[in-house]
Design a protein around this motif. Structure first.
Motif, PDB file in Angstrom:
ATOM      1  N   VAL A   1      -5.982   2.854  -0.948  1.00 55.72           N
ATOM      2  CA  VAL A   1      -5.080   2.870   0.121  1.00 55.72           C
ATOM      3  C   VAL A   1      -4.956   4.586   0.333  1.00 55.72           C
ATOM      4  O   VAL A   1      -4.660   4.788   1.519  1.00 55.72           O
ATOM      5  CB  VAL A   1      -3.757   2.224  -0.627  1.00 55.72           C
ATOM      6  N   LEU A   2      -4.831   5.246  -0.634  1.00 60.00           N
ATOM      7  CA  LEU A   2      -4.431   6.446  -0.575  1.00 60.00           C
ATOM      8  C   LEU A   2      -5.804   7.241   0.283  1.00 60.00           C
ATOM      9  O   LEU A   2      -5.591   8.118   1.138  1.00 60.00           O
ATOM     10  CB  LEU A   2      -4.363   7.513  -1.927  1.00 60.00           C
TER      11      LEU A   2
ATOM     12  N   THR B   1       4.797  -1.957  -2.782  1.00 66.09           N
ATOM     13  CA  THR B   1       4.843  -0.576  -2.381  1.00 66.09           C
ATOM     14  C   THR B   1       4.386   0.283  -3.642  1.00 66.09           C
ATOM     15  O   THR B   1       3.763   1.284  -3.337  1.00 66.09           O
ATOM     16  CB  THR B   1       6.042  -0.080  -1.791  1.00 66.09           C
TER      17      THR B   1
ATOM     18  N   VAL C   1      -7.492  -1.969   8.237  1.00 68.55           N
ATOM     19  CA  VAL C   1      -7.819  -1.459   6.821  1.00 68.55           C
ATOM     20  C   VAL C   1      -9.108  -1.688   6.558  1.00 68.55           C
ATOM     21  O   VAL C   1      -9.855  -1.280   5.592  1.00 68.55           O
ATOM     22  CB  VAL C   1      -6.674  -2.066   5.641  1.00 68.55           C
TER      23      VAL C   1
ATOM     24  N   GLN D   1       0.682   0.312  -4.142  1.00 69.09           N
ATOM     25  CA  GLN D   1      -0.267   0.949  -3.095  1.00 69.09           C
ATOM     26  C   GLN D   1       0.270   2.534  -2.773  1.00 69.09           C
ATOM     27  O   GLN D   1      -0.721   3.192  -2.611  1.00 69.09           O
ATOM     28  CB  GLN D   1       0.413   0.279  -1.617  1.00 69.09           C
ATOM     29  N   GLN D   2       1.280   2.940  -3.699  1.00 72.31           N
ATOM     30  CA  GLN D   2       1.421   4.309  -3.840  1.00 72.31           C
ATOM     31  C   GLN D   2       0.572   5.026  -4.642  1.00 72.31           C
ATOM     32  O   GLN D   2       0.351   6.259  -4.856  1.00 72.31           O
ATOM     33  CB  GLN D   2       2.887   4.646  -4.082  1.00 72.31           C
TER      34      GLN D   2
ATOM     35  N   ARG E   1      -7.759   5.637   2.515  1.00 71.36           N
ATOM     36  CA  ARG E   1      -7.529   5.283   4.000  1.00 71.36           C
ATOM     37  C   ARG E   1      -6.385   6.082   4.777  1.00 71.36           C
ATOM     38  O   ARG E   1      -6.713   6.377   5.990  1.00 71.36           O
ATOM     39  CB  ARG E   1      -7.322   3.812   3.892  1.00 71.36           C
ATOM     40  N   GLN E   2      -5.417   6.520   3.941  1.00 72.23           N
ATOM     41  CA  GLN E   2      -4.370   7.240   4.770  1.00 72.23           C
ATOM     42  C   GLN E   2      -5.037   8.734   5.062  1.00 72.23           C
ATOM     43  O   GLN E   2      -4.698   9.318   6.044  1.00 72.23           O
ATOM     44  CB  GLN E   2      -3.242   7.494   3.659  1.00 72.23           C
TER      45      GLN E   2
ATOM     46  N   GLN F   1      -9.856   2.028   9.268  1.00 76.85           N
ATOM     47  CA  GLN F   1      -9.026   1.762  10.367  1.00 76.85           C
ATOM     48  C   GLN F   1      -9.856   1.730  11.652  1.00 76.85           C
ATOM     49  O   GLN F   1     -10.112   2.536  12.374  1.00 76.85           O
ATOM     50  CB  GLN F   1      -7.673   2.832  10.574  1.00 76.85           C
TER      51      GLN F   1
ATOM     52  N   ILE G   1      -7.117   8.348   8.373  1.00 70.66           N
ATOM     53  CA  ILE G   1      -6.105   8.210   9.307  1.00 70.66           C
ATOM     54  C   ILE G   1      -5.768   9.454   9.640  1.00 70.66           C
ATOM     55  O   ILE G   1      -5.970   9.901  11.164  1.00 70.66           O
ATOM     56  CB  ILE G   1      -5.044   7.256   9.368  1.00 70.66           C
ATOM     57  N   ARG G   2      -5.470  10.271   8.733  1.00 75.62           N
ATOM     58  CA  ARG G   2      -4.815  11.972   9.294  1.00 75.62           C
ATOM     59  C   ARG G   2      -6.200  12.725   9.777  1.00 75.62           C
ATOM     60  O   ARG G   2      -5.987  13.445  10.835  1.00 75.62           O
ATOM     61  CB  ARG G   2      -4.378  12.436   7.986  1.00 75.62           C
TER      62      ARG G   2
END
Length: 459
Positions: free
Chosen positions: A309-310, A300, A407, A303-304, A312-313, A354, A316-317
């Protein structure tokens, strides 16, 4: 330019020679064109109206037309392929009608269309000797790709795909001086590793027969330094014995996993001690890069701060925002749901990592439900019919590919889409055990029989 023309001519002569001497190897040429990793000097696409048509796409279409008239259909695989193709074509048309750029629509749709074509072909030939040829051509593809990827990793060649340092993006880590290569063969290699190991724990007698596939696949997978590849392998190994209803095989998975964990930690202790020896210094760097990026990257904390990863987030938003008000039918393929990330990534405005949210944005709930039904139907059929270890391993690998599509959008990829389509085709039709007899080779001089090829594991 001259070198490229010469290499293209040599490739053309090789293709003609293969088709003359062994005409049934046309299926092998499709596998090579779709999944092989080659030097960048070798052309893989044909410019057409400002847009490149992949040679693999031409080969897949030609193969589909051939099997359409040559081999009887399978209702399940044909229906699933038709559903994916029709929905993709429909929403591509909607995208064009809405005025989205043609190249955006084409990039969005080509992976799904080739998935449908590969599913159609696999469903038609899985009961024929061509299936054996296709499996053998995978072995050729893996060895050829490993050769060029190894050259690329040490800086002796430029190969297709993406080459970066193996450190975690944005994790604040110094460069590892180790090259990470995500190639057109990466997902195929991880899938083959998962299938081979899944067969090994389910039917231990098949291990030797799969080594010629497993060795190059492991090499390609390692050079990718990919958490997704690790997930594919893990899911395939754990699911295969479950699908075969073999409790004893689960014990082998536990013991094998424990053995690998011990070997991993022992290697991490030994390699630094021997790093001064010739060659072992770079091997120690490779191990450290793998431990940091792949194993450490699962935490974790990593990934933070991992920029990939950030991002991809953030995607998604933005996709969730775009879905609002267009839930039923989406916007159509080619729709840009966010601003372009930077000048070096022009596709980032309409591409999404995604897959499932991406599909809802482009095709709405109607489209995603059709896709999910087409993907699930062959898997459900295979689950209900155990007793074929190779088919179960392919199904397990397909589940792995669908899982990592959260992902990495496998169905949208021009390499991953056909791979998933083939696995679903095998799941829909199983594997003809009568064809296994053709893979048994003659006994060796000492009188012991050689191990059968990988597909003999279905016995």
């Amino acid at each position: 330019m001259l070198i490229t023309a010469i290499m293209a001519l040599i490739g053309l002569l090789l293709v003609v020679n293969i088709l003359i001497v062994r005409p049934h190897w046309w299926i092998g040429l499709i596998v090579l064109a779709t999944a092989a990793t080659l030097p960048v000097q070798i052309p893989t696409a044909i410019p057409l109206g400002g847009f490149g048509v992949n040679i693999s796409e031409i080969a897949l279409v030609a193969g589909a037309l051939y099997v359409l008239g040559k081999y009887p259909g399978n209702r399940l695989s044909d229906s699933c392929a038709a559903a994916v193709f029709a929905v993709t074509a429909l929403f591509a048309l909607i995208g064009l009608t809405n005025g989205f750029p043609i190249n955006h629509v084409a990039i969005d749709s080509r992976g799904l269309l080739t998935l449908a074509i590969a599913l159609f072909i696999a469903g038609r030939i899985s009961q024929t000797p061509l299936a054996t040829t296709a499996v053998k051509s995978v072995r050729v593809t893996l060895w050829v790709s490993l050769f060029f990827i190894a050259l690329g990793a040490v800086g002796l060649a430029r190969v297709e795909g993406r080459s970066t340092d193996a450190s975690l993006s944005g994790a604040g880590a110094a460069p590892t001086d180790v090259t990470r290569i995500l190639s057109p063969t990466t997902h195929l290699a991880a899938t083959v590793v998962g299938i081979c190991l899944g067969l090994a724990v389910t039917k231990p007698g098949t291990f030797r027969s799969t080594l010629s596939y497993l060795i190059p696949a492991l090499g390609i997978t390692f050079f990718a330094y990919s958490r997704n590849a690790l997930a594919i392998v893990a899911i395939a190994v754990f699911l295969t014995p479950l699908l075969e209803r073999q409790v004893r095989a689960w014990l082998r998975v536990v013991f094998a996993g424990a053995g690998l964990a011990i070997a991993y930690y022992v290697s991490g202790w030994i390699l630094p001690q021997l790093s001064d020896l010739p060659g072992l210094g770079y091997l120690n760097k490779m191990y450290s890069a793998y431990a940091h990026r792949v194993i450490g990257g699962l935490s974790t904390e990593a990934q933070q701060v991992d920029s990939s990863v950030l991002y991809r987030q953030l995607e998604i938003r933005n996709m969730k925002t775009s879905i609002s008000g267009n839930e039923l039918f989406g916007h159509g393929l080619g729709y840009s749901y966010q601003a372009q990330r930077d000048r070096n990534t022009p596709t980032s405005a309409f591409y999404g990592h995604q897959f499932y949210f991406w599909a809802v944005v482009k095709t709405g709930f109607v489209g995603i439900l059709v896709y999910l039904a087409a993907f699930a139907a062959p898997i459900v059929r295979a689950i209900r019919r155990p007793g074929n270890a190779f088919c179960s391993a392919c199904v397990a690998a397909a589940v792995g590919l669908l899982y990592i599509s959260t992902v990495a959008p496998i169905p949208v990829s021009t390499n991953g889409g056909p791979l998933l389509g083939v696995l679903l085709g095998v799941a829909a039709t199983r594997w003809n055990r009568r064809e296994d007899a053709g893979l048994e080779v003659s006994a060796q001089a000492n009188g012991t029989a050689r191990t059968r090829d990988v597909v003999a594991s279905t016995r």
